[in-house]
Write a protein that holds these residues in place. Structure first.
Motif, PDB file in Angstrom:
ATOM      1  N   VAL A  14      35.066  52.871  21.109  1.00  0.00           N
ATOM      2  CA  VAL A  14      34.787  52.167  22.404  1.00  0.00           C
ATOM      3  C   VAL A  14      36.033  51.356  22.857  1.00  0.00           C
ATOM      4  CG1 VAL A  14      33.275  50.393  23.871  1.00  0.00           C
ATOM      5  CG2 VAL A  14      32.233  52.451  22.560  1.00  0.00           C
ATOM      6  N   ALA A  15      36.474  50.675  21.937  1.00  0.00           N
ATOM      7  CA  ALA A  15      37.549  49.469  22.342  1.00  0.00           C
ATOM      8  C   ALA A  15      38.701  50.726  22.622  1.00  0.00           C
ATOM      9  CB  ALA A  15      38.166  48.679  21.015  1.00  0.00           C
ATOM     10  N   ALA A  16      38.948  51.762  22.002  1.00  0.00           N
ATOM     11  CA  ALA A  16      40.131  52.702  22.378  1.00  0.00           C
ATOM     12  C   ALA A  16      39.850  53.271  23.640  1.00  0.00           C
ATOM     13  CB  ALA A  16      40.271  53.670  21.430  1.00  0.00           C
ATOM     14  N   CYS A  17      38.599  53.353  23.990  1.00  0.00           N
ATOM     15  CA  CYS A  17      38.309  54.168  25.171  1.00  0.00           C
ATOM     16  C   CYS A  17      38.539  53.282  26.449  1.00  0.00           C
ATOM     17  CB  CYS A  17      36.989  54.555  25.443  1.00  0.00           C
ATOM     18  SG  CYS A  17      36.546  55.790  24.351  1.00  0.00           S
ATOM     19  N   GLU A  18      37.920  51.945  26.139  1.00  0.00           N
ATOM     20  CA  GLU A  18      38.278  50.877  27.068  1.00  0.00           C
ATOM     21  C   GLU A  18      39.965  50.555  27.615  1.00  0.00           C
ATOM     22  OE1 GLU A  18      34.219  48.355  26.538  1.00  0.00           O
ATOM     23  OE2 GLU A  18      36.220  47.810  25.519  1.00  0.00           O
ATOM     24  N   ALA A  19      40.477  50.707  26.507  1.00  0.00           N
ATOM     25  CA  ALA A  19      41.947  50.482  26.435  1.00  0.00           C
ATOM     26  C   ALA A  19      42.590  51.624  27.379  1.00  0.00           C
ATOM     27  CB  ALA A  19      42.603  50.421  25.273  1.00  0.00           C
ATOM     28  N   ALA A  20      42.168  52.771  26.964  1.00  0.00           N
ATOM     29  CA  ALA A  20      42.882  54.013  27.752  1.00  0.00           C
ATOM     30  C   ALA A  20      42.484  53.944  29.208  1.00  0.00           C
ATOM     31  CB  ALA A  20      42.115  55.185  27.108  1.00  0.00           C
ATOM     32  N   ARG A  21      41.049  53.520  29.285  1.00  0.00           N
ATOM     33  CA  ARG A  21      40.857  53.471  30.732  1.00  0.00           C
ATOM     34  C   ARG A  21      41.734  52.381  31.482  1.00  0.00           C
ATOM     35  NH1 ARG A  21      37.751  56.386  34.423  1.00  0.00           N
ATOM     36  NH2 ARG A  21      36.519  55.305  35.818  1.00  0.00           N
ATOM     37  N   ALA A  22      42.171  51.175  31.065  1.00  0.00           N
ATOM     38  CA  ALA A  22      42.579  50.085  31.496  1.00  0.00           C
ATOM     39  C   ALA A  22      44.142  50.604  31.663  1.00  0.00           C
ATOM     40  CB  ALA A  22      42.741  48.722  30.666  1.00  0.00           C
ATOM     41  N   ALA A  36      39.299  44.154  18.417  1.00  0.00           N
ATOM     42  CA  ALA A  36      40.183  43.553  19.636  1.00  0.00           C
ATOM     43  C   ALA A  36      41.897  44.267  19.590  1.00  0.00           C
ATOM     44  CB  ALA A  36      40.424  42.021  19.365  1.00  0.00           C
ATOM     45  N   ASP A  37      42.287  44.165  18.194  1.00  0.00           N
ATOM     46  CA  ASP A  37      43.678  44.702  17.973  1.00  0.00           C
ATOM     47  C   ASP A  37      43.885  46.058  18.360  1.00  0.00           C
ATOM     48  OD1 ASP A  37      44.382  42.137  17.102  1.00  0.00           O
ATOM     49  OD2 ASP A  37      44.670  42.777  15.141  1.00  0.00           O
ATOM     50  N   ILE A  38      42.726  47.129  18.279  1.00  0.00           N
ATOM     51  CA  ILE A  38      42.842  48.512  18.523  1.00  0.00           C
ATOM     52  C   ILE A  38      42.801  48.356  20.097  1.00  0.00           C
ATOM     53  CG2 ILE A  38      41.571  50.444  18.711  1.00  0.00           C
ATOM     54  CD1 ILE A  38      40.430  49.837  15.503  1.00  0.00           C
ATOM     55  N   PHE A  92      48.966  57.063  19.101  1.00  0.00           N
ATOM     56  CA  PHE A  92      48.318  55.671  18.527  1.00  0.00           C
ATOM     57  C   PHE A  92      47.363  56.001  17.463  1.00  0.00           C
ATOM     58  CE2 PHE A  92      45.117  52.860  17.692  1.00  0.00           C
ATOM     59  CZ  PHE A  92      45.739  51.584  17.548  1.00  0.00           C
ATOM     60  N   LEU A  93      47.517  55.302  16.264  1.00  0.00           N
ATOM     61  CA  LEU A  93      46.541  55.408  15.152  1.00  0.00           C
ATOM     62  C   LEU A  93      46.155  54.129  14.550  1.00  0.00           C
ATOM     63  CD1 LEU A  93      46.823  57.956  12.046  1.00  0.00           C
ATOM     64  CD2 LEU A  93      46.945  55.379  11.749  1.00  0.00           C
ATOM     65  N   SER A  94      44.836  54.039  14.134  1.00  0.00           N
ATOM     66  CA  SER A  94      44.337  52.913  13.398  1.00  0.00           C
ATOM     67  C   SER A  94      43.685  53.400  12.267  1.00  0.00           C
ATOM     68  CB  SER A  94      43.146  52.213  14.424  1.00  0.00           C
ATOM     69  OG  SER A  94      42.017  52.710  14.498  1.00  0.00           O
ATOM     70  N   GLY A 116      46.390  47.369  21.104  1.00  0.00           N
ATOM     71  CA  GLY A 116      47.253  48.561  20.582  1.00  0.00           C
ATOM     72  C   GLY A 116      47.229  49.583  21.388  1.00  0.00           C
ATOM     73  N   VAL A 117      46.139  50.222  21.677  1.00  0.00           N
ATOM     74  CA  VAL A 117      45.965  51.323  22.729  1.00  0.00           C
ATOM     75  C   VAL A 117      46.486  51.290  23.768  1.00  0.00           C
ATOM     76  CG1 VAL A 117      44.603  53.011  23.623  1.00  0.00           C
ATOM     77  CG2 VAL A 117      44.124  52.408  21.064  1.00  0.00           C
TER      78      VAL A 117
END
Length: 266
Positions: free
Chosen positions: A40-48, A193-195, A152-154, A198-199
């Motif tokens: 979800v964090a990665a999805c939200e970052a992609a959207r942002a 938070a870091d993901i 990106f990779l985590s 980072g994304v």
């Protein structure tokens, strides 16, 4: 912008034992939650960062791990396994602008994650063109086949270092580091938070710096733990059986390598 996410669980923050990664394990519900939170964090970052479409491939074990009710409304999710050779990257096509890899883990034989493996626990090593490969290696080349940059990779420190060697421009977040059967991890909330940060940073950069060139020729070696697994798979067309536990397959076409992996490791 269209973003593809391949999500695994063995590289999520704080995971340290197979009982936390497998559906019938007592620790699985907690790490299913963490896998979902990191995705979800990665999805939200992609959207942002400007994504108007995000496709998530649930790519661990059954392919049915994410708590889908928690995914944002703009996300589509692929669950289960189609049998297509793209496997953990199924759904990817040339229309995507970047591929993200969340919760990825170290390759078989590595010490940087107590859950290190490649494909399944029957394989001791998977080697591509002389280099021991991880699932990220296989999947990054799949992205390259479709012209999509791995951005990106985590995961654990080992897979992050491997990813940076293969794709120097890739953004990474190392959430943990393995020591034998132990894992030293950042707090799960910090990992989320870091993901997210980072994304968003990775997708704001020049994505062409993450493009990966496909080799002109591929030599695939699969070393099994058990010689009977190698013998059984040796009847795949084009496969060679040079040693008791080893299969070799050579092709100029990466899709044919993926097809071979699909059937040789089944």
């Amino acid at each position: 912008m269209r973003i593809f996410i391949s999500a695994d669980i063995e590289g999520t923050a704080a995971i340290a034992d197979w009982s936390e990664a497998l559906k019938d394990g007592p620790g699985y519900p907690e790490f299913r939650e963490q896998m979902t939170a990191e995705v979800v964090a990665a999805c939200e970052a992609a959207r942002a960062a400007g994504a108007d479409e995000v496709l998530v491939k649930d790519a661990h074990q059954t392919g049915r791990n994410l708590i889908v009710s928690r995914l944002p409304g703009y996300v589509r999710v692929l669950r289960g396994w189609s049998g297509h050779p793209f496997a953990m990257m199924f759904g990817l096509d040339r229309g995507f602008d970047a591929a993200l890899f969340i919760g990825y883990h170290a390759k078989a034989g590595a010490e940087s994650n107590p859950l290190a493996h490649t494909m399944n626990d029957r394989i001791s090593r998977l080697v591509i063109n002389g280099e021991v490969a991880s699932e990220f290696t296989v999947n990054a080349y799949t992205a390259a086949l479709e012209g999509v940059p791995p951005a990106f990779l985590s995961g654990d420190r080992g897979i992050c270092e491997d990813a940076q060697r293969l794709v120097p421009g890739i953004g990474t977040v190392a959430v943990s580091e393995g020591f034998g059967r132990a894992a030293l991890s950042m707090a799960p909330s910090r990992a989320v938070a870091d993901i997210r940060a980072g994304v968003e940073h990775a997708l704001s950069q020049d994505l062409s710096a993450c493009r990966l060139a496909l080799p002109e020729r591929f030599e695939l070696l699969i070393e099994f733990n058990n010689p009977t697994d190698a013998y059984r798979a040796s009847w795949y067309p084009g496969a060679e059986h040079p040693a008791a536990r080893t299969l070799r397959y050579v092709s100029d076409e990466y899709f044919e390598v993926l097809r071979a992996i699909r059937f040789l490791t089944a």
